[in-house]
Write an enzyme that holds these catalytic residues in place. Sequence first.
Site, mmCIF file in Angstrom:
data_model
loop_
_atom_site.group_PDB
_atom_site.id
_atom_site.type_symbol
_atom_site.label_atom_id
_atom_site.label_comp_id
_atom_site.label_asym_id
_atom_site.label_seq_id
_atom_site.Cartn_x
_atom_site.Cartn_y
_atom_site.Cartn_z
ATOM 1 C CE1 TYR A 142 12.231 -1.736 -7.714
ATOM 2 C CE2 TYR A 142 13.761 -2.236 -9.481
ATOM 3 C CZ TYR A 142 12.895 -1.363 -8.863
ATOM 4 O OH TYR A 142 12.695 -0.119 -9.405
ATOM 5 C CE LYS A 192 2.177 4.194 4.039
ATOM 6 N NZ LYS A 192 1.724 5.598 4.141
ATOM 7 C CG ASP A 225 3.017 8.891 3.300
ATOM 8 O OD1 ASP A 225 3.983 8.728 4.092
ATOM 9 O OD2 ASP A 225 1.828 8.762 3.668
ATOM 10 C CG ASP A 249 12.859 3.157 -9.191
ATOM 11 O OD1 ASP A 249 13.772 3.626 -9.889
ATOM 12 O OD2 ASP A 249 11.744 2.840 -9.648
ATOM 13 C CG ASP A 253 13.202 8.786 -11.424
ATOM 14 O OD1 ASP A 253 14.326 8.262 -11.269
ATOM 15 O OD2 ASP A 253 12.516 8.622 -12.450
HETATM 16 C C1 IPM Z 1 16.732 2.870 -12.119
HETATM 17 C C2 IPM Z 1 15.821 2.319 -13.178
HETATM 18 C C3 IPM Z 1 15.792 0.792 -13.050
HETATM 19 C C4 IPM Z 1 15.236 0.452 -11.690
HETATM 20 C C5 IPM Z 1 15.021 0.061 -14.160
HETATM 21 C C6 IPM Z 1 15.516 0.437 -15.531
HETATM 22 C C7 IPM Z 1 15.081 -1.426 -13.963
HETATM 23 O O1 IPM Z 1 14.557 2.878 -13.078
HETATM 24 O O2 IPM Z 1 17.925 2.503 -12.117
HETATM 25 O O3 IPM Z 1 16.284 3.669 -11.304
HETATM 26 O O4 IPM Z 1 14.016 0.413 -11.487
HETATM 27 O O5 IPM Z 1 16.039 0.212 -10.791
HETATM 28 MN MN MN Z 2 14.424 4.507 -11.600
#
Ligand code: IPM
Ligand code: MN
Length: 360
Positions: A142, A192, A225, A249, A253
């Site tokens: 990032y 990885k 993975d 990240d 999710d």
């Molecule tokens: C998160 C979001 C952020 C990230 C974005 C909005 C920059 O996806 O907090 O997970 O990638 O960190």
């Molecule tokens: Mn995210």
Amino acid sequence: MKTYKLVILPGDGIGPEVMDQAVRLLSQVSSKEGFNLELTTESAGGVAIDQYGHPLPDEILERCKKAHAVLLGAVGGPKWDHLTGELRPESGLLKLRKSLGVFANLRPVSIPDSLAEASPLRTEIAQGTDLLVVRELTGGIYFGEPKGRAGTGVSEEGYNTMRYTAEEIERVTRIAFEWAKKRRGEVTSVDKANVLVVSQLWRDITTKVHREEFPHIKLSHMYVDNVAMQLVLNPKQFDVIVTGNLFGDILSDAAATLGGSLGLLPSASVGGPVGLFEPVHGSAPDIAGEGKANPIAMILSVSMMLDHLGESKAAQAIRTSVQEILATGVRTGDLRREGLQHVNTSKMGGLICERTLALL
Ligand code: IPM
Ligand code: MN
């Protein structure tokens, strides 16, 4: 009486409506528990671009740095999608994380029995999942340099750099081990290392920190993975997961939807003098302003903030109240099912608030 200075950044999309619920809850909890709040609401993300031409103007950042904690809703949306680089709403958020030095992002996923049925996985696979993702937040790909675009035509290239120093790895893994001590005592470090050199360093350093400082915690290493697959096959095997910024990240999710909705997952970003608390879901522009958003991730982020500030009784009451309200069968649209009671954002927030006050 204790006073906490908080900066409130509702942001874009559903950010403001879930933040309304969080702020109402906070104010009522504070009067009941006897602490003061000094709230300052500021713009960040797309709204700040519209207002000031920048997603996080320096004056607002300075105010955040002087607070005890910062609460953020969500940033971004189609209106600002044509912008690039520093002017994107997301860049404001990255600047905030970096400037506050919050290098560890904690994302707890625990699926209450009442939600196991809503999981896209079979109930018996989802039920009992209770894990914590510790995501490195201020380094890795990032932020790594060099990054950019060069050349033209078919030889134009875009590049980012995934890099970590030993120190960056050490400090985030320490946080993961500390959390494991308070939980089931197991850490899975995700990398990885079969391909990436940066992951080979990650593995060496986590192994060293484990051997020298946390020999009583169980440490295992897994490739990213494989973790993506294991989260779907058998999420219960995980206690604490520690990983870099990009892998964290993506995996968080995936982990979040195990409970049926991204609208349930809170997060705390810590490691610097000021903590940052935000739901993991984004700004969901498609449902913004319709009262459909689930305020629970935002409300649980408030609970993580209160824990961090030392107000554990209030924090616990909020968590319990969320569980109890869900157990009564009340749901926002994201978790709507036949036979359950469907409510809008503010009704859900109100019920949780009422229940929390009754518990205090
Ligand atoms: C998160 C979001 C952020 C990230 C974005 C909005 C920059 O996806 O907090 O997970 O990638 O960190
Ligand atoms: Mn995210």
